[in-house]
Enzyme design. Structure first.
Site, PDB file in Angstrom:
ATOM      1  N   GLU A 145       0.833  -1.202   0.000  1.00 15.13           N
ATOM      2  CA  GLU A 145       0.000   0.000   0.000  1.00 15.13           C
ATOM      3  C   GLU A 145       0.872   1.258   0.000  1.00 15.13           C
ATOM      4  O   GLU A 145       0.563   2.240  -0.668  1.00 15.13           O
ATOM      5  CB  GLU A 145      -0.931  -0.029   1.219  1.00 15.13           C
ATOM      6  N   GLU A 187       2.248   1.698  -3.450  1.00 10.83           N
ATOM      7  CA  GLU A 187       1.206   2.215  -4.335  1.00 10.83           C
ATOM      8  C   GLU A 187       0.969   3.703  -4.085  1.00 10.83           C
ATOM      9  O   GLU A 187       0.819   4.498  -5.021  1.00 10.83           O
ATOM     10  CB  GLU A 187      -0.097   1.425  -4.099  1.00 10.83           C
ATOM     11  N   CYS A 219      -8.880  -2.570   3.116  1.00  8.93           N
ATOM     12  CA  CYS A 219      -8.942  -3.833   3.861  1.00  8.93           C
ATOM     13  C   CYS A 219     -10.294  -4.132   4.488  1.00  8.93           C
ATOM     14  O   CYS A 219     -10.528  -5.250   4.923  1.00  8.93           O
ATOM     15  CB  CYS A 219      -7.842  -3.903   4.906  1.00  8.93           C
ATOM     16  N   SER A 229      -7.305   1.623  -2.874  1.00  8.04           N
ATOM     17  CA  SER A 229      -6.033   0.929  -3.079  1.00  8.04           C
ATOM     18  C   SER A 229      -6.284  -0.428  -3.734  1.00  8.04           C
ATOM     19  O   SER A 229      -7.273  -1.093  -3.432  1.00  8.04           O
ATOM     20  CB  SER A 229      -5.354   0.724  -1.726  1.00  8.04           C
ATOM     21  N   LYS A 253     -16.037 -10.460   6.749  1.00  3.62           N
ATOM     22  CA  LYS A 253     -14.934 -11.249   6.196  1.00  3.62           C
ATOM     23  C   LYS A 253     -15.453 -12.565   5.609  1.00  3.62           C
ATOM     24  O   LYS A 253     -14.848 -13.141   4.714  1.00  3.62           O
ATOM     25  CB  LYS A 253     -13.872 -11.512   7.265  1.00  3.62           C
ATOM     26  N   GLU A 264     -16.317 -11.489   2.252  1.00  2.98           N
ATOM     27  CA  GLU A 264     -15.105 -11.244   1.458  1.00  2.98           C
ATOM     28  C   GLU A 264     -14.510 -12.568   0.973  1.00  2.98           C
ATOM     29  O   GLU A 264     -14.148 -12.715  -0.198  1.00  2.98           O
ATOM     30  CB  GLU A 264     -14.062 -10.478   2.280  1.00  2.98           C
ATOM     31  N   GLU A 307     -13.349 -12.900  -6.753  1.00  4.37           N
ATOM     32  CA  GLU A 307     -11.959 -12.454  -6.981  1.00  4.37           C
ATOM     33  C   GLU A 307     -10.964 -13.308  -6.188  1.00  4.37           C
ATOM     34  O   GLU A 307      -9.787 -13.354  -6.529  1.00  4.37           O
ATOM     35  CB  GLU A 307     -11.765 -11.002  -6.518  1.00  4.37           C
ATOM     36  N   CYS A 366     -11.745  -2.722  13.757  1.00  5.04           N
ATOM     37  CA  CYS A 366     -11.969  -4.171  13.911  1.00  5.04           C
ATOM     38  C   CYS A 366     -12.172  -4.613  15.357  1.00  5.04           C
ATOM     39  O   CYS A 366     -12.845  -5.604  15.595  1.00  5.04           O
ATOM     40  CB  CYS A 366     -10.811  -4.951  13.334  1.00  5.04           C
TER      41      CYS A 366
HETATM   42 FE1  HC0 Z   1      -9.190  -6.393  10.647  1.00  6.49          FE
HETATM   43 FE2  HC0 Z   1      -7.469  -6.547   8.859  1.00  6.49          FE
HETATM   44  S1  HC0 Z   1      -7.281  -5.221  10.680  1.00  6.49           S
HETATM   45  S2  HC0 Z   1      -9.559  -5.850   8.480  1.00  6.49           S
HETATM   46  O1  HC0 Z   1      -9.881  -4.816  11.094  1.00  6.49           O
HETATM   47  O2  HC0 Z   1      -6.442  -4.377   7.271  1.00  6.49           O
HETATM   48  O3  HC0 Z   1     -11.417  -8.283  10.298  1.00  6.49           O
HETATM   49  O4  HC0 Z   1      -8.395  -7.464  13.308  1.00  6.49           O
HETATM   50  O5  HC0 Z   1      -7.809  -8.989  10.091  1.00  6.49           O
HETATM   51  O6  HC0 Z   1      -7.707  -8.400   6.551  1.00  6.49           O
HETATM   52  O7  HC0 Z   1      -4.693  -7.383   9.400  1.00  6.49           O
HETATM   53  C1  HC0 Z   1     -10.621  -7.533  10.561  1.00  6.49           C
HETATM   54  C2  HC0 Z   1      -8.797  -7.041  12.356  1.00  6.49           C
HETATM   55  C3  HC0 Z   1      -8.075  -7.875   9.976  1.00  6.49           C
HETATM   56  C4  HC0 Z   1      -7.550  -7.732   7.406  1.00  6.49           C
HETATM   57  C5  HC0 Z   1      -5.702  -7.102   9.128  1.00  6.49           C
HETATM   58  C6  HC0 Z   1      -6.833  -5.254   7.801  1.00  6.49           C
END
Ligand code: HC0
Ligand code: SF4
Length: 560
Positions: A277, A280, A297, A317, A356, A359, A364, A501
């Site tokens: 990142e 980039e 993220c 990004s 997640k 995701e 993808e 998170c």
């Molecule tokens: Fe998160 Fe992550 S920090 S999104 O908040 O960037 O879920 O804990 O794992 O992928 O590392 C969530 C937390 C993660 C990812 C990381 C990011």
């Protein structure tokens, strides 16, 4: 400011927003379903009623504290009133409690027990509803809804999405997406905050524990875990540890006992993300844009852009999230191992987040017909599995995550709270690498709890404008300002959930103070980390210079 008399006890108040808050300050557990201190007051469940000197009964959540006010919280009439409410709620409630997802954590169950409700005198007149299992993240069961409206207000007031609402009238009153649509047919971003707020089993996280056990018991599978930053400071809470206590090592031991072949750290993926990142971002500085660059993220944020604001997608990004970077590298590196011993690597990510799950299921991130992350389990699901195993979590001897992918830096750990990604990237792009710079970045204003924070940092001959925003309702405000030209930023870190998170919907139930303690736990882990900058993670350096050379685009980047 003034003095109130609660059950004869003299209680000073100063700035509390309602009588309910003063009652709680006085050490009395006032029951409620629909009062959520972070949201507007609704006053619908009527469990928090109190009686004044004249015998008038009213809800304490909608009452302003007044000097000299005298109230009682526990009279015979109030008890009868509360029991009646509970009985009526139970009458129109699916009472399959023993097999309910929320059993043991349901507020209706708890209060029915607390107030001694032993039978229900009223017939159930509510229609039977179909469960909505269309979302990859959450399950909605209107048969268990008590119409408190918590989910409606969370979705609207915290996330600005307003997917859920009250529909129909009278005994048909129900909470549902508009036109009784399934969640999958709405703009729902799978953030799960409605499930986190739901006091009963009406909205729950999609439970994939059974799948995880099947894989762990399968001798032909090699089950490899990654653990997200925010999980470590919350997983201990249901075993009696304080929020913020870093229980990563105990979690690693528990997973090994449960059959994990290897346990790694998402922090490794986060360090990779910082490297990519930052590169980039520097490239965009050279090329002149597009700015702002948004972090990528948070999957619920990406989903929001795709569904409601696609014009900003080109600003995001191209970095995959740390979870997906990790998984791509892992599957790539384990191909040879799989071919050698004939086992298949099955990859489970433990995340604080329900989105997640969504995701991981995106096309993808599928290769050769299989997802890079085979399964996402939330912190809550892994807690349940540890309990099912009978493991005494707090008594475990901790062990470190495995090498090589168990190594992460302090910069990666702070990803798990709002401002952490921006701070980690700042550590990488600011040229001065002295200890003073680390502190200058730390105290620049990137940390904190305000919904939108703005920071200026010098990089070369330029002053970078960075913004950090959490809580989607505030993200929308920020986008409106950018659009109106009243705000300009080079880099914006976006997290859909309030506090980032650590406050994800997959975490154990907790209010803001617990979430702040978790964030503190991550900053503490950074303070005590031997390596604080992602570029100094030796494994990341080796990989980028070796096996990933010339393949970073293929493995670490994505276009939405
Ligand atoms: Fe998160 Fe992550 S920090 S999104 O908040 O960037 O879920 O804990 O794992 O992928 O590392 C969530 C937390 C993660 C990812 C990381 C990011
Ligand atoms: Fe709203 Fe998030 Fe729940 Fe979807 S998951 S209904 S966006 S609160």
């Amino acid at each position: 400011k003034g003095i109130m008399y609660i059950d004869g006890q003299r209680v000073p108040f100063d700035g509390e927003k309602n009588v309910l808050a003063v009652i709680r300050k006085a050490g009395i557990d006032m029951p409620t379903f629909c009062y959520y201190s972070e949201l507007s007051t609704f006053g619908a469940c009527r469990m928090c009623v109190v009686e004044d000197e004249k015998g008038k009964i009213d809800t304490s959540c909608s009452m302003e504290p007044r000097d000299g006010m005298k109230i009682r919280t526990n009279t015979a009439r109030l008890l009868k009133h509360r029991r009646m409410i509970l009985e009526l709620m139970l009458a129109s409630h699916d009472r399959d409690c023993t097999t309910c997802e929320k059993s043991g954590k349901c507020r209706l169950q708890d209060l029915a027990l607390q107030f001694g409700v032993r039978h229900v005198r009223f017939p159930d007149t509510r229609p039977a509803y179909e469960k909505d299992r269309s979302s990859p993240a959450i399950v909605r069961d209107p048969n268990k809804c008590i119409l408190c409206g918590d989910c409606v207000r969370v979705c609207d007031e915290m996330q600005g999405m307003a997917i859920l609402n009250f529909a129909h009238r009278g005994s048909d009153l129900v909470v549902s997406p508009a036109f009784d649509r399934k969640l999958a047919d709405t703009s729902c971003i799978s953030c799960g905050q409605c499930a986190a707020a739901c006091p009963t089993g009406a909205i729950t996280i999609r439970d994939e524990i059974g799948k995880a056990w099947r894989e762990l018991y399968d001798p032909k599978k090699r089950v490899v875990f990654q653990i997200a930053p925010a999980v470590r400071v919350a997983v201990g809470e249901e075993f009696g540890l304080e929020p913020g206590v870093n229980a990563l090592d105990k979690l690693v031991s528990a997973l090994k006992m449960m059959g994990a072949a290897e346990v790694y750290d998402t922090n490794f993926g986060a360090d990779l993300t910082v490297m990519e990142e930052a590169a980039e971002f520097l490239e965009r500085l050279k090329k002149g844009g597009p700015f702002p660059m948004f972090t990528s993220c948070c999957p619920a944020w990406i989903k929001y852009l795709e569904k409601e604001n696609p014009k900003y997608l080109k600003h995001v990004s191209t970095c995959k999230s740390p979870m997906e970077m990790f998984a791509a590298v892992l599957k790539d590196q384990y191909k040879a191992k799989d071919a050698e011993d004939g086992r298949t690597t099955y990859h489970i990510a433990i995340m604080p987040c329900t989105a997640k799950k969504m995701e991981a299921a995106r096309e993808e991130f599928q290769h050769d017909g299989r997802p890079d992350v085979d399964l996402v389990l939330t912190t809550q699901e892994i807690i349940t599995m540890i309990k099912e195993s009978g493991i005494r979590f707090t008594e475990l001897e901790g062990e470190s995550p495995d090498l090589p992918f168990g190594m992460g830096t302090g910069a990666a750990t702070i990803f798990g709270t709002t401002g952490g990604v921006a701070e980690a990237v700042a550590r990488r792009v600011v040229e001065d690498k002295s200890r003073n710079t680390l502190q200058a970045i730390q105290f620049s204003g990137l940390r904190g709890s305000e919904a939108i924070r703005e920071v200026s940092l010098p990089v070369g001959d330029r002053i970078l404008r960075i913004a950090v925003v959490h809580g989607l309702v505030h993200v929308k405000k920020l986008l409106a300002e950018i659009e109106a030209g009243t705000a300009y930023y080079d880099l914006v870190e976006v997290m859909t959930c309030k506090t980032g998170c650590v406050g994800g919907a997959g975490q154990p139930y907790g209010l803001l103070p617990a979430k702040h303690q978790r964030a503190e736990g991550l900053y503490e882990a950074d303070r005590t980390a031997l390596i604080k900058r992602s570029e100094r993670n030796p494994i990341v350096g080796e990989l980028l210079a070796g096996p990933l050379k010339g393949r970073t685009h293929e493995l670490l980047h994505v276009h939405y």
